[in-house]
Write a protein that holds these residues in place. Structure first.
Motif, PDB file in Angstrom:
ATOM      1  N   ALA A 369       0.849  -1.191   0.000  1.00  0.00           N
ATOM      2  CA  ALA A 369       0.000   0.000   0.000  1.00  0.00           C
ATOM      3  C   ALA A 369       0.883   1.238   0.000  1.00  0.00           C
ATOM      4  N   THR A 370       0.288   2.379  -0.311  1.00  0.00           N
ATOM      5  CA  THR A 370       0.972   3.669  -0.237  1.00  0.00           C
ATOM      6  C   THR A 370       0.271   4.534   0.802  1.00  0.00           C
ATOM      7  N   PHE A 371       1.051   5.347   1.515  1.00  0.00           N
ATOM      8  CA  PHE A 371       0.505   6.193   2.573  1.00  0.00           C
ATOM      9  C   PHE A 371       0.957   7.634   2.350  1.00  0.00           C
ATOM     10  N   GLU A 372       0.037   8.558   2.505  1.00  0.00           N
ATOM     11  CA  GLU A 372       0.335   9.980   2.386  1.00  0.00           C
ATOM     12  C   GLU A 372       0.217  10.628   3.768  1.00  0.00           C
ATOM     13  N   PHE A 373       1.187  11.481   4.110  1.00  0.00           N
ATOM     14  CA  PHE A 373       1.121  12.194   5.385  1.00  0.00           C
ATOM     15  C   PHE A 373       1.907  13.498   5.250  1.00  0.00           C
ATOM     16  N   VAL A 374       1.698  14.338   6.211  1.00  0.00           N
ATOM     17  CA  VAL A 374       2.381  15.637   6.240  1.00  0.00           C
ATOM     18  C   VAL A 374       3.386  15.606   7.384  1.00  0.00           C
ATOM     19  N   ASP A 375       4.671  15.862   7.062  1.00  0.00           N
ATOM     20  CA  ASP A 375       5.693  15.804   8.100  1.00  0.00           C
ATOM     21  C   ASP A 375       5.672  17.075   8.941  1.00  0.00           C
ATOM     22  N   ARG A 376       6.591  17.163   9.886  1.00  0.00           N
ATOM     23  CA  ARG A 376       6.603  18.295  10.812  1.00  0.00           C
ATOM     24  C   ARG A 376       6.868  19.608  10.113  1.00  0.00           C
ATOM     25  N   ALA A 377       7.549  19.526   8.992  1.00  0.00           N
ATOM     26  CA  ALA A 377       7.839  20.754   8.247  1.00  0.00           C
ATOM     27  C   ALA A 377       6.669  21.196   7.380  1.00  0.00           C
ATOM     28  N   GLY A 378       5.564  20.432   7.411  1.00  0.00           N
ATOM     29  CA  GLY A 378       4.392  20.792   6.618  1.00  0.00           C
ATOM     30  C   GLY A 378       4.471  20.332   5.179  1.00  0.00           C
ATOM     31  N   LYS A 379       5.412  19.445   4.868  1.00  0.00           N
ATOM     32  CA  LYS A 379       5.587  18.972   3.507  1.00  0.00           C
ATOM     33  C   LYS A 379       4.895  17.627   3.342  1.00  0.00           C
ATOM     34  N   ALA A 380       4.099  17.503   2.254  1.00  0.00           N
ATOM     35  CA  ALA A 380       3.386  16.252   1.984  1.00  0.00           C
ATOM     36  C   ALA A 380       4.368  15.203   1.477  1.00  0.00           C
ATOM     37  N   ARG A 381       4.271  14.007   2.032  1.00  0.00           N
ATOM     38  CA  ARG A 381       5.157  12.927   1.642  1.00  0.00           C
ATOM     39  C   ARG A 381       4.342  11.671   1.365  1.00  0.00           C
ATOM     40  N   VAL A 382       4.850  10.828   0.484  1.00  0.00           N
ATOM     41  CA  VAL A 382       4.228   9.547   0.138  1.00  0.00           C
ATOM     42  C   VAL A 382       5.235   8.444   0.438  1.00  0.00           C
ATOM     43  N   VAL A 383       4.805   7.462   1.211  1.00  0.00           N
ATOM     44  CA  VAL A 383       5.681   6.359   1.610  1.00  0.00           C
ATOM     45  C   VAL A 383       5.024   5.045   1.229  1.00  0.00           C
ATOM     46  N   ARG A 384       5.824   4.142   0.651  1.00  0.00           N
ATOM     47  CA  ARG A 384       5.340   2.803   0.332  1.00  0.00           C
ATOM     48  C   ARG A 384       5.559   1.885   1.523  1.00  0.00           C
ATOM     49  N   GLY A 385       4.587   1.018   1.758  1.00  0.00           N
ATOM     50  CA  GLY A 385       4.717   0.097   2.869  1.00  0.00           C
ATOM     51  C   GLY A 385       3.699  -1.021   2.766  1.00  0.00           C
TER      52      GLY A 385
END
Length: 395
Positions: A369-385
């Motif tokens: 699956a892929t997951f989208e989240f916003v890190d502490r710096a406010g930048k959107a990131r996509v991580v595979r897992g």
């Protein structure tokens, strides 16, 4: 690249858990985003092919069965069917033998009583002998035939359906054409004497013909369970609409029987190419039929409330509501992806606890699956897992 773990003979759970790293690893190496079921299914299919080439058929088989059960509506699942058949030692899954034998045991007993009735037997011993012979013969013959020829539930389902359909066709043709009935005229007034034996003779002949044709068709090639279910359900729905619409059009007697036969057979013939093109699962077809039944029963409920005095309206209302139910069921199950399996209650699932006709605890394995989240710096990131579902409910 990491070395692939060794896959040994073991239980289903151990095989799946041992091959799981390969699934996840393949998703990373091939950069497969796995954002859709089709993407995930393609990754699993490719890993299964790699395992087959590496001489690991047991692990490949379990992955393919997982693929069929979890992503049955994808093109990869259809490719998994042919790959499963090519694997050595891949026995039939959910071949429907039990239901087929049960049906033919009961049908053997039915023919054991229908045949004496066709010969106008009045002695109870004749019917007793029919039951004594028919049921055991139906059991042993169908059991031996299924063991020798059936590899899928679709084959068993289509054989049973054609037997039942032949029985109905025999009765319908006899009634529509008045075969065996005698017309008597006296002093310019004519009336028809309905035969007591002709319907039973037609049922027996139609049943034997349907049994022979059904078994021959089913043994000729492997048939998908969803295809068999769609053909049988569509044929009976066609018969219902032939009855209801024909009655609403004012048909009676022989004409009404003919309407049921013609519409039912037309629906049957149309469902064959439609099933091949659509390739639905049995679960989806049954859900659509359930929606149609709910609509039809609601229509009869409206009849009881409104109490229409016109007989034509009495059947026209449930015909319309059942058609609406079928349409709603088709749209509501558009994303239904369950594939019938002969290992219900055990095997890989998409959730640890599944609620389908009651709660069931199953072996759930993670899926890419892929997951989208916003890190502490406010930048959107996509991580595979990978994700693991704990609860899944279907009503």
């Amino acid at each position: 690249m990491a070395e692939k773990p060794e896959v040994k003979q073991g239980t289903l759970a151990l095989m799946i858990l041992r091959t799981l790293p390969l699934v996840l690893l393949a998703g990373v190496v091939r950069s497969a985003p796995a954002q859709t079921p089709a993407d995930t299914a393609s990754v699993v299919l490719q890993v299964a092919r790699d395992l087959q080439r590496d001489g690991r058929p047991d692990a490949a088989r379990e992955l393919l069965r997982y693929l069929r059960a979890r992503y049955g509506a994808t093109p990869a699942a259809r490719a998994a069917d042919s790959l499963l058949r090519a694997l050595p030692g891949s026995g039939p899954i959910g071949n429907g033998r039990t239901g087929f034998v049960t049906f033919n045991t009961a049908y053997g007993g039915f023919l054991g009583t229908a045949i004496p009735a066709a010969f106008s037997a009045n002695d109870g011993a004749a019917y007793g002998a029919g039951l004594l012979v028919g049921a055991p013969v139906g059991f042993f013959v169908s059991r031996a035939f299924a063991r020798a020829h059936f590899r899928s539930a679709g084959q068993a389902g289509i054989a049973s359906f054609v037997t039942a359909w032949g029985t109905w066709q025999g009765l319908g043709i006899q009634q529509a054409f008045g075969i065996g009935d005698q017309e008597t005229c006296q002093q310019g007034f004519c009336y028809t004497n309905n035969s007591d034996t002709a319907p039973w003779a037609a049922i027996s002949l139609g049943g034997v013909a349907g049994l022979s044709v059904g078994w021959a068709l089913a043994s000729a090639k492997e048939i998908r369970p969803g295809t068999a279910t769609m053909i049988s359900n569509t044929a009976f729905w066609g018969t219902w609409f032939g009855l209801s619409v024909g009655r609403a059009a004012g048909l009676h007697g022989d004409a009404l029987w003919a309407s049921m036969l013609v519409v039912g057979d037309a629906a049957l013939l149309a469902s064959i190419p439609a099933a091949k093109q659509w390739q639905p699962t049995s679960s989806r077809v049954r859900l659509i039929t359930a929606a149609g039944l709910a609509g039809g029963l609601a229509g009869f409920g409206l009849d009881l409330i409104a109490n229409p005095h016109d007989d034509k309206v009495t059947l026209a209302v449930p015909a319309a509501t059942s058609a609406l139910g079928l349409l709603i069921g088709t749209l509501a199950t558009k994303h239904q992806s369950d594939l019938d399996s002969g290992q219900e209650g055990f095997g890989p699932a998409n959730a640890l606890v599944q609620w389908k006709d009651g709660p069931r605890l199953q072996l759930a394995i993670p899926e890419p699956a892929t997951f989208e989240f916003v890190d502490r710096a406010g930048k959107a990131r996509v991580v595979r897992g990978a994700r693991l579902r704990l609860f899944d409910a279907r009503f």
